[in-house]
Design a protein around this motif. Structure first.
Motif, PDB file in Angstrom:
ATOM      1  N   SER A  27       0.919  -1.098  -0.021  1.00 46.28           N
ATOM      2  CA  SER A  27       0.164  -0.008   0.001  1.00 46.28           C
ATOM      3  C   SER A  27       0.861   1.089   0.017  1.00 46.28           C
ATOM      4  O   SER A  27       2.155   1.231   0.461  1.00 46.28           O
ATOM      5  N   ALA A  32       4.018   8.263   9.822  1.00 49.65           N
ATOM      6  CA  ALA A  32       3.514   7.757  10.860  1.00 49.65           C
ATOM      7  C   ALA A  32       3.650   8.959  12.037  1.00 49.65           C
ATOM      8  O   ALA A  32       4.685   9.725  12.001  1.00 49.65           O
ATOM      9  N   ALA A  39       4.654   4.660   7.396  1.00 48.27           N
ATOM     10  CA  ALA A  39       3.958   3.472   7.731  1.00 48.27           C
ATOM     11  C   ALA A  39       3.221   2.865   6.603  1.00 48.27           C
ATOM     12  O   ALA A  39       2.918   3.412   5.598  1.00 48.27           O
ATOM     13  N   ARG A  40       3.250   1.407   6.578  1.00 45.07           N
ATOM     14  CA  ARG A  40       2.638   0.744   5.530  1.00 45.07           C
ATOM     15  C   ARG A  40       1.663  -0.398   6.106  1.00 45.07           C
ATOM     16  O   ARG A  40       1.831  -0.883   7.202  1.00 45.07           O
ATOM     17  N   GLU A  41       0.698  -0.633   5.499  1.00 50.30           N
ATOM     18  CA  GLU A  41      -0.137  -1.384   5.836  1.00 50.30           C
ATOM     19  C   GLU A  41       0.277  -2.948   5.665  1.00 50.30           C
ATOM     20  O   GLU A  41      -0.116  -3.996   6.367  1.00 50.30           O
ATOM     21  N   SER A  42       1.162  -2.933   4.534  1.00 50.10           N
ATOM     22  CA  SER A  42       1.496  -4.488   4.338  1.00 50.10           C
ATOM     23  C   SER A  42       2.692  -4.572   3.572  1.00 50.10           C
ATOM     24  O   SER A  42       3.394  -3.444   3.132  1.00 50.10           O
ATOM     25  N   SER A  57       1.195  -8.434   7.012  1.00 44.82           N
ATOM     26  CA  SER A  57      -0.041  -7.405   6.766  1.00 44.82           C
ATOM     27  C   SER A  57      -0.583  -7.114   8.097  1.00 44.82           C
ATOM     28  O   SER A  57      -0.645  -7.847   9.071  1.00 44.82           O
ATOM     29  N   SER A  58      -1.109  -5.800   8.217  1.00 43.59           N
ATOM     30  CA  SER A  58      -1.893  -5.462   9.469  1.00 43.59           C
ATOM     31  C   SER A  58      -3.285  -5.637   9.370  1.00 43.59           C
ATOM     32  O   SER A  58      -4.088  -5.386  10.468  1.00 43.59           O
ATOM     33  N   SER A  59      -3.726  -6.398   8.385  1.00 48.30           N
ATOM     34  CA  SER A  59      -5.008  -6.881   8.365  1.00 48.30           C
ATOM     35  C   SER A  59      -5.290  -8.231   7.709  1.00 48.30           C
ATOM     36  O   SER A  59      -4.446  -8.736   7.133  1.00 48.30           O
ATOM     37  N   PRO A  61      -5.422 -11.168   5.503  1.00 45.41           N
ATOM     38  CA  PRO A  61      -5.199 -10.925   3.826  1.00 45.41           C
ATOM     39  C   PRO A  61      -5.941 -12.102   3.267  1.00 45.41           C
ATOM     40  O   PRO A  61      -6.436 -13.033   3.887  1.00 45.41           O
ATOM     41  N   GLU A  79      -9.112 -10.413  13.236  1.00 45.60           N
ATOM     42  CA  GLU A  79      -8.133  -9.383  12.677  1.00 45.60           C
ATOM     43  C   GLU A  79      -7.018  -9.185  13.520  1.00 45.60           C
ATOM     44  O   GLU A  79      -7.291  -9.288  14.741  1.00 45.60           O
ATOM     45  N   THR A  81      -2.547  -8.740  13.050  1.00 49.83           N
ATOM     46  CA  THR A  81      -1.248  -8.735  12.273  1.00 49.83           C
ATOM     47  C   THR A  81      -1.058 -10.314  11.899  1.00 49.83           C
ATOM     48  O   THR A  81      -0.725 -11.072  12.582  1.00 49.83           O
TER      49      THR A  81
END
Length: 216
Positions: A27, A32, A39-42, A57-59, A61, A79, A81
């Motif tokens: 992403s 931050a 900061a990256r989500e993945s 990934s922080s969500s 996948p 949900e 990491t």
């Protein structure tokens, strides 16, 4: 354990990079607020053929199995990491999940989970479990695989104590070793209907049944 898992994940990513893998950000970066870092989500690692080999990934996948990508809502788990490990064909073969109420490490068969090591907690209560499941037909697509029964369960909980359960191919417990919440040990052997056919130590009724008859 967390430190060991982190080292393993970093080591895997480093090995992929050394073998010609490519790092791809999942992403667009965002600033931050606290540290000033991006900061990256993945964070994704792919090989030279473009196949995913590692994902952070922080969500929750998607799932990649058999060359198909299944949406994230078909993935079990909360949900949190996610660290996902893929084989040379890009198929998922295991991962690590960390949420606010628990964490787990799983290793997979071709189309289903094989081994899960998990912990969960809430307040002063907690539990930890190592579970090995029956293997399904490897030719079945993931959306046609039935729920596989556990064959081995080794666990502990603050309420129930420690236990080891060995089950048959239909998931029916047949041998149970247990130290309950009151620190009382017991070994039980069960038949296919779930009835106890052997037990150590014996109950008072079982001990009486083994005594010789009284002769007047």
């Amino acid at each position: 354990m967390e430190q060991c898992d982190r080292r393993a994940a970093i080591g895997t990513a480093a090995a992929l990079l050394a073998s010609g893998a490519t790092v791809m950000a999942g992403s667009a970066p965002a600033r931050a607020e606290s540290s000033g870092e991006q900061a990256r989500e993945s964070f994704r690692v792919v090989d030279r053929r473009g196949r995913q080999r590692f994902l952070a990934s922080s969500s929750k996948p998607p799932v990649i199995i058999g060359g198909r990508t299944y949406p994230a809502d078909q993935r079990q788990g909360p949900e949190g990491t996610y660290l996902i490990f893929n084989d040379g064909d890009g198929n998922e073969k295991g991962g690590i999940v960390a949420s606010s109420v628990g964490a787990s490490l799983s290793l997979d068969y071709t189309n289903a989970q094989a081994i899960t090591m998990a912990t969960r907690w809430e307040g002063v209560h907690g539990a930890a479990l190592l579970e090995m499941k029956h293997m399904p037909d490897p030719a079945l697509p993931i959306d046609q695989v039935p729920a596989m029964p556990p064959r081995v369960q080794l666990g502990y909980s603050t309420a129930e104590g420690a236990f080891l359960v060995l089950s048959d191919s239909r998931g029916r417990p047949r041998i149970v070793l247990e130290i309950d919440g009151d620190d009382q040990p017991v070994i039980k052997v069960l038949d296919s209907e779930g009835q106890v056919v052997g037990r150590l130590p014996e109950t008072p009724a079982e001990r009486l049944a083994t005594l010789p008859p009284v002769i007047n």
